[in-house]
Design a protein around this motif. Structure first.
Motif, PDB file in Angstrom:
ATOM      1  N   LYS A  64      20.993  -4.767   2.778  1.00 30.18           N
ATOM      2  CA  LYS A  64      19.536  -4.976   2.859  1.00 30.18           C
ATOM      3  C   LYS A  64      18.773  -3.773   2.320  1.00 30.18           C
ATOM      4  N   GLN A  65      17.606  -4.070   1.754  1.00 26.21           N
ATOM      5  CA  GLN A  65      16.677  -3.006   1.385  1.00 26.21           C
ATOM      6  C   GLN A  65      15.464  -3.124   2.297  1.00 26.21           C
ATOM      7  N   PRO A  66      14.774  -2.022   2.574  1.00 32.16           N
ATOM      8  CA  PRO A  66      13.544  -2.155   3.366  1.00 32.16           C
ATOM      9  C   PRO A  66      12.472  -2.895   2.569  1.00 32.16           C
ATOM     10  N   VAL A  67      11.765  -3.789   3.286  1.00 27.28           N
ATOM     11  CA  VAL A  67      10.707  -4.572   2.655  1.00 27.28           C
ATOM     12  C   VAL A  67       9.366  -4.121   3.232  1.00 27.28           C
ATOM     13  N   PHE A  68       8.378  -3.993   2.372  1.00 31.26           N
ATOM     14  CA  PHE A  68       7.048  -3.552   2.804  1.00 31.26           C
ATOM     15  C   PHE A  68       6.022  -4.641   2.535  1.00 31.26           C
ATOM     16  N   LEU A  69       5.242  -4.963   3.571  1.00 28.68           N
ATOM     17  CA  LEU A  69       4.091  -5.841   3.409  1.00 28.68           C
ATOM     18  C   LEU A  69       2.853  -4.958   3.507  1.00 28.68           C
ATOM     19  N   VAL A  70       2.061  -4.943   2.467  1.00 28.43           N
ATOM     20  CA  VAL A  70       0.912  -4.031   2.453  1.00 28.43           C
ATOM     21  C   VAL A  70      -0.362  -4.794   2.093  1.00 28.43           C
ATOM     22  N   TYR A  71      -1.419  -4.524   2.852  1.00 24.53           N
ATOM     23  CA  TYR A  71      -2.737  -5.065   2.555  1.00 24.53           C
ATOM     24  C   TYR A  71      -3.743  -3.937   2.463  1.00 24.53           C
ATOM     25  N   ALA A  72      -4.665  -4.067   1.537  1.00 29.22           N
ATOM     26  CA  ALA A  72      -5.792  -3.125   1.500  1.00 29.22           C
ATOM     27  C   ALA A  72      -7.053  -3.907   1.172  1.00 29.22           C
ATOM     28  N   MET A  73      -8.085  -3.705   1.977  1.00 30.08           N
ATOM     29  CA  MET A  73      -9.394  -4.293   1.693  1.00 30.08           C
ATOM     30  C   MET A  73     -10.357  -3.139   1.509  1.00 30.08           C
ATOM     31  N   ARG A  74     -11.200  -3.240   0.506  1.00 30.02           N
ATOM     32  CA  ARG A  74     -12.125  -2.132   0.256  1.00 30.02           C
ATOM     33  C   ARG A  74     -13.100  -1.973   1.423  1.00 30.02           C
ATOM     34  N   ASP A  75     -13.715  -0.826   1.498  1.00 28.34           N
ATOM     35  CA  ASP A  75     -14.866  -0.615   2.379  1.00 28.34           C
ATOM     36  C   ASP A  75     -15.918  -1.660   2.007  1.00 28.34           C
ATOM     37  N   PRO A  76     -16.404  -2.472   2.985  1.00 25.85           N
ATOM     38  CA  PRO A  76     -17.371  -3.510   2.608  1.00 25.85           C
ATOM     39  C   PRO A  76     -18.642  -2.954   1.969  1.00 25.85           C
ATOM     40  N   GLU A  77     -18.914  -1.681   2.186  1.00 29.71           N
ATOM     41  CA  GLU A  77     -20.090  -1.058   1.554  1.00 29.71           C
ATOM     42  C   GLU A  77     -19.663  -0.069   0.466  1.00 29.71           C
ATOM     43  N   GLY A  78     -18.399  -0.118   0.040  1.00 29.74           N
ATOM     44  CA  GLY A  78     -17.918   0.943  -0.855  1.00 29.74           C
ATOM     45  C   GLY A  78     -17.306   0.430  -2.150  1.00 29.74           C
ATOM     46  N   PRO A  79     -16.632   1.326  -2.884  1.00 29.32           N
ATOM     47  CA  PRO A  79     -16.063   0.960  -4.180  1.00 29.32           C
ATOM     48  C   PRO A  79     -14.851   0.025  -4.051  1.00 29.32           C
ATOM     49  N   ASN A  80     -14.666  -0.806  -5.086  1.00 26.75           N
ATOM     50  CA  ASN A  80     -13.480  -1.661  -5.175  1.00 26.75           C
ATOM     51  C   ASN A  80     -12.199  -0.823  -5.241  1.00 26.75           C
ATOM     52  N   LEU A  81     -11.067  -1.520  -5.190  1.00 27.54           N
ATOM     53  CA  LEU A  81      -9.773  -0.850  -5.215  1.00 27.54           C
ATOM     54  C   LEU A  81      -9.149  -0.928  -6.613  1.00 27.54           C
ATOM     55  N   ASP A  82      -8.540   0.155  -7.025  1.00 32.12           N
ATOM     56  CA  ASP A  82      -7.802   0.202  -8.295  1.00 32.12           C
ATOM     57  C   ASP A  82      -6.364  -0.260  -8.076  1.00 32.12           C
ATOM     58  N   ARG A  83      -5.681   0.355  -7.122  1.00 30.41           N
ATOM     59  CA  ARG A  83      -4.258   0.029  -6.935  1.00 30.41           C
ATOM     60  C   ARG A  83      -3.758   0.456  -5.552  1.00 30.41           C
ATOM     61  N   ILE A  84      -2.645  -0.163  -5.165  1.00 26.79           N
ATOM     62  CA  ILE A  84      -1.901   0.281  -3.984  1.00 26.79           C
ATOM     63  C   ILE A  84      -0.618   0.921  -4.500  1.00 26.79           C
ATOM     64  N   GLN A  85      -0.280   2.083  -3.956  1.00 23.01           N
ATOM     65  CA  GLN A  85       0.958   2.757  -4.347  1.00 23.01           C
ATOM     66  C   GLN A  85       1.819   3.018  -3.118  1.00 23.01           C
ATOM     67  N   VAL A  86       3.124   3.010  -3.322  1.00 21.75           N
ATOM     68  CA  VAL A  86       4.027   3.483  -2.276  1.00 21.75           C
ATOM     69  C   VAL A  86       4.567   4.834  -2.738  1.00 21.75           C
ATOM     70  N   VAL A  87       4.387   5.857  -1.917  1.00 27.36           N
ATOM     71  CA  VAL A  87       4.924   7.181  -2.223  1.00 27.36           C
ATOM     72  C   VAL A  87       6.219   7.327  -1.430  1.00 27.36           C
ATOM     73  N   LYS A  88       7.316   7.488  -2.148  1.00 29.81           N
ATOM     74  CA  LYS A  88       8.618   7.613  -1.482  1.00 29.81           C
ATOM     75  C   LYS A  88       9.149   9.034  -1.640  1.00 29.81           C
ATOM     76  N   GLY A  89       9.717   9.568  -0.568  1.00 28.60           N
ATOM     77  CA  GLY A  89      10.433  10.836  -0.652  1.00 28.60           C
ATOM     78  C   GLY A  89      11.805  10.626  -0.040  1.00 28.60           C
ATOM     79  N   TRP A  90      12.810  11.252  -0.582  1.00 25.12           N
ATOM     80  CA  TRP A  90      14.141  11.074  -0.010  1.00 25.12           C
ATOM     81  C   TRP A  90      14.997  12.323  -0.190  1.00 25.12           C
ATOM     82  N   LEU A  91      16.084  12.339   0.587  1.00 24.94           N
ATOM     83  CA  LEU A  91      17.025  13.464   0.541  1.00 24.94           C
ATOM     84  C   LEU A  91      18.268  13.004  -0.214  1.00 24.94           C
TER      85      LEU A  91
END
Lengths: 647, 289
Positions: free
Chosen positions: A507-534
């Motif tokens: 198995k690999q880890p699965v990510f479910l991600v949601y992002a909604m902009r600030d209702p009074e703010g700028p739209n969204l460009d992208r969602i990124q996952v930042v991974k670090g590992w040893l």
């Protein structure tokens, strides 16, 4: 009555450095008795257990984000106060709840929206200095004159004022009956009382707190200290200051002692690693000994969060540390806070939270405990008596940053490399940041604090986008579209701040991600996952995956979208438009490089479309021209607490 | 500053000030003997209690000795510094002393216990401060503009027709696009709606008819179809409903008034003359604004 205060800039700016120097240097060390570790109960599993007909009794998971900051100052802080800020905790609480105040340059301030919670963290240093316990009150009452004044003050506020004036006059005339500092009260007690007054469960939460301001050799080790409890418990202690000890281990002992004495709970949040000259997030103790298991345990059990963004710069990462991260160069403050010179690259890794998260994996491998398994939160750190995080409503770090045509060039300190070139660091370097988004079950002290403790929180650089994340082994793409998205997420995965252990075979880890902009703010460009590992070689690595982008752009096989979102900012008019970007983005993502034997962390970074920086609003509103080196646009963002994978 | 300290003249003046100050102390009549420092029982207790509140245990004998030594040392420096006038024009000391004075009037205001009549009068005088927000009970489903593109209006119309048929809105949430806010809200105050959906959405909610699905209603996120089932208009609350809030605001009001009255009373003992430098007069009107 509006106040107008003019600040001699030399005196003012020199004081920043003094303020920091005051708490560096050597202090007496207290030999504090060893106490057992404070144990904090882990939150109960939040998934449904046994279904009732009504789904709600069992619905213990958070359904909304509460916005606030666990780091802001009033005039009670020695550095705010001596810069001419007179606003009190009462003023700050009032304005955080949506009220208006007049700031110390006579301008009226109101937030665009109220906050849901706040912790005022005035510096411990000097705060309690006049505290003499309330022993003076009986002394005052024993005196007939004192008793009369006391009775007058009970009778009515008007009478009270008369009494106070009488008392003051009597002292001036050389009859010092009323000279006990005790009756004048002291800042800590006042601060606690104010926080009680404005706290309203379900509506607005105030958390008691203070800042421990240790900076040995002007290397920043500051922590905010945040209590879960009410005044009845918190008043039993005084704030622990860097004068008591500059060593974080002693602060943790103080926290243990508090917990033991009161059965209360308290946590600490380090901030401004970017100004620590490499010592905030390194592999050593305060005495520069290698960290051992006990130290690592003490650190993570007291410090579950790291403040990643605030007015004095962003502490996520640095272009030198993350050369392949195109968004790494953000509100960068990579100078020391002593000489204001560029810091050497060799210390940068100890300054930034992404490196800390990576180092934590290495240390865990060695010690068995990860001292940096901490979540991410935004703070503000304004010292002007209000929370100021909006680009179009920025009131500065110190009084010299309150809105005025020339504030952008006011020096933050007078220290600079070349007198001809002017200050190296000025008010324009300040960033209108940041906020903490808290996924809590309710807006109460317990609800907010418990979410901080379990790291179900995220940072934004000032706006209020809603970001949610679940990680698990068995999520299917359709889970992204379920109407019971959150319930399913908790039942079969972990939220931000959580931990995945031992991967099921294949198995690999699965990510479910949601992002909604600030209702009074700028739209969204992208969602990124930042991974670090040893890696197998014992070295840590990092990689960034674009997992959702707006406008039908393509994400390449390498996990990167090379097409930029564009830019709608009209700098001259300080406007932007949401004609690019997306209001809502979501992603179902599996780690393509997952190795079940490697320790790893994953956090989500949400990038907004560019919008005008506060400097652009200044240029427009004051009609001033700033040099090209002053940035006029900003790409604001959100950072979630990570999810860790432990083999 | 460093250069200043090396000046022989400064040395001379400092020395002179010390001698003169010492002489002054020696010649005070009826005062305690000069240079006498007493650590009183009260101070002793207070030191122990302060230590205990910070460290959560009493000091050891050695620590207590250190505390006393520090206290004596502090007192000596304090007195000598006062004698030299080092407290004057010191921004930190001035600010700290001002703060202590403010605490006096703050404390007095905090003592006040308002009567119901006072609270009632305050409530009547500040209706806007305590007005109860309009409340809305509604269901909503979300249409993501990225997903629907130019078909948004058509898709919305189709969905509306379906939702408004008898029984057509069973399981309505699944008909919309995924959304992270709730679908059903009961008696939610307008301020809370604005926090979650934005001001634009809240304003439009005010114009909807109750009892059937309407829309699309725009928000910061895109479009929504909304079924408003109940609306309670804004109203002035009775005191019993908002007593805590009124009390808090009343005390805050008293605090500010007390501070100001306190200051004004003290100010009466002074005449204030302001002498701006000539070059500055031009700027003065804006500065005083």
């Amino acid at each position: 009555m509006k106040r107008n205060t003019r600040f001699p800039s030399a005196a003012l700016t020199g004081l920043t450095a003094i303020g920091l120097a005051l708490v560096s240097g050597g202090f007496s060390q207290f030999a504090v008795a060893q106490d057992e570790q404070q144990t904090v109960p882990t939150p109960k599993p939040t998934g449904p257990v046994k279904p009732d007909y009504s789904p709600y009794p069992e619905q213990h998971f958070p359904t909304r984000v509460y916005w606030g900051v666990a780091h802001v100052h009033t005039g009670y802080s020695f550095d705010s106060g001596m810069f001419g800020v007179t606003l009190t905790p009462d003023d700050l609480f009032k304005v955080a709840r949506g009220g208006t105040v007049v700031t110390d340059n006579g301008q009226t301030f109101k937030q665009d929206r109220p906050l849901d919670w706040v912790s005022i963290t005035d510096h411990a240093e000097y705060l309690g200095i006049a505290d003499q316990i309330r022993a003076g009150s009986p002394a005052l009452l024993a005196d007939p004159q004192g008793k009369r004044w006391y009775d007058m003050s009970k009778e009515s506020p008007q009478k009270g004022v008369e009494a106070a004036i009488e008392a003051v006059v009597s002292i001036k005339n050389g009859k010092p009956v009323f000279n006990s500092p005790e009756i004048a009260g002291e800042a800590w007690a006042h601060s606690l009382t104010a926080a009680e007054k404005w706290n309203e469960p379900g509506v607005f939460t105030t958390l008691h707190g203070f800042e421990w301001t240790s900076a040995p050799g002007a290397k920043n080790l500051h922590r905010t200290v945040i209590f879960r409890d009410g005044i009845d418990r918190v008043k039993q202690v005084l704030p622990f200051s860097a004068f008591d000890s500059p060593d974080p281990e002693q602060l943790w002992k103080y926290m243990d002692n508090y917990a033991k004495k009161t059965s209360g709970e308290v946590l600490a949040i380090p901030h401004n690693g970017n100004l620590s000259m490499g010592i905030m997030y390194n592999a050593e103790t305060f005495d520069q000994k290698p960290m051992d298991r006990a130290y690592a345990e003490a650190r993570i059990s007291h410090e579950p969060l790291m403040e990643v963004t605030q007015i004095k710069g962003d502490s996520e990462t640095h272009p030198y540390l993350s050369p392949n991260d195109e968004f790494a160069d953000f509100e960068r403050w990579d100078f020391d806070f002593d000489k204001m010179q560029k810091v050497p690259n060799s210390v940068l890794a100890g300054n930034y939270v992404r490196s800390a998260l990576k180092l934590g994996l290495q240390l865990e491998d060695k010690l068995g405990v990860n001292p940096y398994q901490a979540g991410l939160i935004g703070g503000n750190d304004a010292h002007v008596g209000v929370v100021t995080v909006s680009e179009d409503n920025f009131f500065g770090e110190f009084a010299n940053g309150l809105p005025s045509p020339d504030r952008w060039k006011a020096p933050l300190t007078m220290v600079h490399n070349d007198p001809k070139q002017g200050p190296l660091v000025s008010v324009w370097n300040e960033s209108a940041s940041g906020l903490g988004g808290v996924w809590a079950t309710e807006n109460t002290r317990e609800g907010i604090w418990d979410a901080l403790k379990r790291k179900e929180v995220y940072a934004t650089t000032g706006d209020r986008p809603v970001v949610r994340l679940f990680a698990g082994w068995n999520f299917a793409p359709a889970d992204l579209n379920r109407s019971d998205f959150a319930e399913n997420g908790y039942a079969h995965g972990v939220p931000m701040g959580g931990n995945l252990n031992t991967a099921p075979v294949g198995k690999q880890p699965v990510f479910l991600v949601y992002a909604m902009r600030d209702p009074e703010g700028p739209n969204l460009d992208r969602i990124q996952v930042v991974k670090g590992w040893l890696g197998k070689d014992g070295q840590t690595q990092e990689r960034i995956f674009d997992v959702a982008v707006s406008g039908g752009r393509k994400i390449g096989k390498d996990g990167v979208c090379k097409t930029l979102v564009g830019n709608t900012v009209d700098v001259a008019n300080a406007t932007y438009s949401n004609t690019i970007g997306a209001p809502v983005l979501s992603a179902y993502w599996k780690d393509p490089e997952f190795d079940a034997k490697q320790r790893a962390f994953y956090y989500v970074r949400v990038i907004q479309i560019p919008s005008p920086r506060w400097t652009a609003y200044d240029a427009k509103r004051f009609g001033v021209k700033m040099p090209d080196y002053v940035p006029m646009t900003i790409t604001d963002r959100a950072y979630t607490s990570p999810v860790w994978y432990t083999p | 500053m460093k250069r200043l300290l090396k000046e022989p003249l400064v040395h001379f003046l400092l020395l002179g000030a010390l001698i003169f100050g010492g002489y002054e102390l020696l010649n005070h009549n009826g005062e305690p003997p000069p240079g006498r420092i007493v650590i009183s029982q009260g101070q002793f207790t207070s030191m122990v209690e302060n230590f205990t509140r910070t460290q959560q245990r009493p000091p050891t004998r050695e620590e207590m000795e250190n505390l006393i030594r520090a206290q004596v040392r502090g007192e000596v420096y304090y007195r000598e510094a006062l004698a030299l006038g080092l407290d004057r024009d010191d921004a930190i000391i001035r600010r700290r002393l001002q703060q202590k004075m403010e605490f006096i009037s703050d404390d007095i205001a905090a003592q006040a216990q308002p009567t119901d009549a006072e609270l009632e009068a305050f409530l009547q005088a500040h209706p806007d401060k305590f007005r109860v927000d309009p409340q809305f009970t509604f269901r909503q489903l979300y249409l993501n503009p990225e997903k629907h593109g130019t078909n948004l209006a058509g898709d919305a119309a189709q969905l509306l027709a379906k939702l408004n048929q008898p029984g057509g809105d069973a399981g309505f949430a699944a008909l919309g696009d995924p959304f992270m806010l709730d679908n059903t809200f009961t008696a939610l105050p307008a301020g809370e709606i604005s926090k979650q959906f934005g001001k634009e959405f809240t304003a439009k909610l005010g114009g909807l008819q109750t009892g059937h699905w309407e829309g699309p209603v725009e928000s910061g996120f895109g479009a929504h179809l909304v079924c408003l089932s109940e609306r309670t208009p804004a109203r002035a609350p009775a005191l019993a409903e908002v007593r805590d809030a009124v009390r808090r605001e009343w005390i805050e009001d008293q605090r500010l008034a007390a501070n100001d009255k306190f200051y004004q009373a003290m100010l009466k003992h002074y005449t204030v003359t302001i002498e701006p430098p000539a070059a500055d007069t031009e700027k003065k009107p804006t500065a005083a604004k």
